[in-house]
Design a protein around this motif. Structure first.
Motif, mmCIF file in Angstrom:
data_model
loop_
_atom_site.group_PDB
_atom_site.id
_atom_site.type_symbol
_atom_site.label_atom_id
_atom_site.label_comp_id
_atom_site.label_asym_id
_atom_site.label_seq_id
_atom_site.Cartn_x
_atom_site.Cartn_y
_atom_site.Cartn_z
ATOM 1 N N THR A 47 19.018 42.468 -95.724
ATOM 2 C CA THR A 47 20.349 43.038 -95.893
ATOM 3 C C THR A 47 20.586 44.125 -94.849
ATOM 4 O O THR A 47 19.677 44.891 -94.509
ATOM 5 C CB THR A 47 20.496 43.629 -97.306
ATOM 6 N N LEU A 48 21.793 44.185 -94.339
ATOM 7 C CA LEU A 48 22.211 45.218 -93.383
ATOM 8 C C LEU A 48 23.024 46.279 -94.108
ATOM 9 O O LEU A 48 23.938 45.957 -94.875
ATOM 10 C CB LEU A 48 23.061 44.586 -92.271
ATOM 11 N N GLU A 57 30.606 42.227 -85.166
ATOM 12 C CA GLU A 57 29.410 42.895 -85.681
ATOM 13 C C GLU A 57 28.800 42.009 -86.759
ATOM 14 O O GLU A 57 29.475 41.698 -87.752
ATOM 15 C CB GLU A 57 29.756 44.246 -86.296
ATOM 16 N N PHE A 58 27.559 41.607 -86.564
ATOM 17 C CA PHE A 58 26.896 40.727 -87.521
ATOM 18 C C PHE A 58 25.548 41.296 -87.924
ATOM 19 O O PHE A 58 24.914 42.046 -87.167
ATOM 20 C CB PHE A 58 26.694 39.329 -86.926
ATOM 21 N N ILE A 100 26.492 43.195 -75.053
ATOM 22 C CA ILE A 100 25.812 42.392 -76.058
ATOM 23 C C ILE A 100 24.547 43.160 -76.410
ATOM 24 O O ILE A 100 23.593 43.210 -75.630
ATOM 25 C CB ILE A 100 25.478 40.982 -75.539
ATOM 26 N N ARG A 101 24.552 43.796 -77.556
ATOM 27 C CA ARG A 101 23.475 44.712 -77.898
ATOM 28 C C ARG A 101 23.050 44.537 -79.349
ATOM 29 O O ARG A 101 23.788 43.990 -80.173
ATOM 30 C CB ARG A 101 23.948 46.169 -77.706
ATOM 31 N N GLU A 102 21.863 45.041 -79.657
ATOM 32 C CA GLU A 102 21.419 45.161 -81.038
ATOM 33 C C GLU A 102 21.279 46.639 -81.376
ATOM 34 O O GLU A 102 20.775 47.422 -80.556
ATOM 35 C CB GLU A 102 20.093 44.428 -81.264
ATOM 36 N N LEU A 103 21.757 47.001 -82.550
ATOM 37 C CA LEU A 103 21.721 48.385 -83.004
ATOM 38 C C LEU A 103 20.795 48.472 -84.208
ATOM 39 O O LEU A 103 21.170 48.075 -85.305
ATOM 40 C CB LEU A 103 23.128 48.863 -83.365
ATOM 41 N N PRO A 104 19.564 49.005 -84.027
ATOM 42 C CA PRO A 104 18.622 49.090 -85.140
ATOM 43 C C PRO A 104 18.854 50.340 -85.984
ATOM 44 O O PRO A 104 19.600 51.253 -85.594
ATOM 45 C CB PRO A 104 17.268 49.153 -84.432
ATOM 46 N N GLY A 110 18.237 47.642 -91.493
ATOM 47 C CA GLY A 110 18.490 46.404 -90.769
ATOM 48 C C GLY A 110 18.913 46.622 -89.331
ATOM 49 O O GLY A 110 18.684 47.687 -88.743
ATOM 50 N N VAL A 111 19.581 45.609 -88.765
ATOM 51 C CA VAL A 111 19.991 45.618 -87.356
ATOM 52 C C VAL A 111 21.363 44.979 -87.232
ATOM 53 O O VAL A 111 21.620 43.907 -87.803
ATOM 54 C CB VAL A 111 18.982 44.833 -86.470
ATOM 55 N N ILE A 112 22.268 45.623 -86.464
ATOM 56 C CA ILE A 112 23.569 45.043 -86.135
ATOM 57 C C ILE A 112 23.457 44.272 -84.825
ATOM 58 O O ILE A 112 22.893 44.783 -83.848
ATOM 59 C CB ILE A 112 24.652 46.123 -85.984
#
Length: 232
Positions: free
Chosen positions: A111-112, A103-104, A82-86, A71-73
């Motif tokens: 599912t993460l 963190e979402f 403001i970032r996305e963590l794959p 998933g991705v945070i």
């Protein structure tokens, strides 16, 4: 000396939206025999349902590493990041004198799953910091985090390094260490044998003291991935 920490023996918390396994004491899970190892304080193996996550909360004087395995945070913090963590990328957040973040799970469907790791720093205070990078999935050893940020690694405020090990086509690998250092191995996926006799499967860990070389061998034909913490 090698001491195993089996996955099924870890602490466990389930809040519905979050299912978490704790290698060391954390939150409501307290075990005086498992308070951390050297400067490694937390390894939480977290599963987060779609669109859910950790509301804004604060940290200080802690180095916080995240590795997404599925998933991705969606990350947001008070320093303006403001970032996305794959999946596959490493995030290192230095809390310094204080930082707030959330963190979402960035997906409303998937599912993460991620590892959250805390390292106690060797210096307190200072400005918070944020680093994020993919180190790929190359076979063998890949150094991810170091104290001096050498060779484009992420830089941490501690005399330690984090090494990623992947065994896919290769069956074996040896990490040449130092018997005066401490090592911790966490198995992310697959199955391995450590130093010829200790069997680790997904979620298992191993404390290693007063040993230099670490010998890893795949136990099955499946790919294996491990994190190796080189600690003071």
């Amino acid at each position: 000396m090698i001491t195993l920490r089996k996955a099924q023996d870890r602490g466990h918390a389930n809040f519905g939206w979050l299912d978490s396994h704790h290698t060391f004491s954390f939150g409501h899970y307290y075990d005086p025999a498992h308070m951390g190892f050297s400067q490694l304080r937390v390894i939480n193996d977290d599963t987060v349902t779609p669109s859910m996550g950790f509301e804004t909360h604060g940290h200080r004087d802690m180095e916080i590493i995240s590795l997404v395995t599925q998933g991705v945070i969606a990350h947001k913090d008070s320093a303006g990041n403001i970032r996305e963590l794959p999946a596959g990328e490493y995030q290192l957040m230095s809390a310094g004198s204080g930082i707030f973040h959330s963190e979402f799970n960035a997906s409303s469907e998937e599912t993460l799953k991620f590892l959250q790791i805390w390292i106690q720093p060797n210096q307190k205070g200072g400005s918070p910091g944020y680093q994020q990078k993919s180190f790929g999935e190359e076979e063998g050893f890949t150094t991810v985090i170091t104290a001096d940020g050498k060779e484009d690694t992420l830089q941490i405020k501690q005399d330690m390094q984090l090494i990623q090990l992947i065994l896919e086509d290769a069956q074996k690998a040896t990490w040449q260490g130092d018997a005066n250092r401490n090592y911790y191995v966490h198995l992310v996926e697959g199955s391995i044998t450590l130093n010829g006799e200790h069997q680790l499967t997904k979620g298992d860990g191993a404390k290693i003291e007063s040993l230099a070389d670490l010998h890893f061998a795949k136990s099955t034909d499946q790919r294996a991935k491990a994190l190796i913490f080189d600690l003071p």
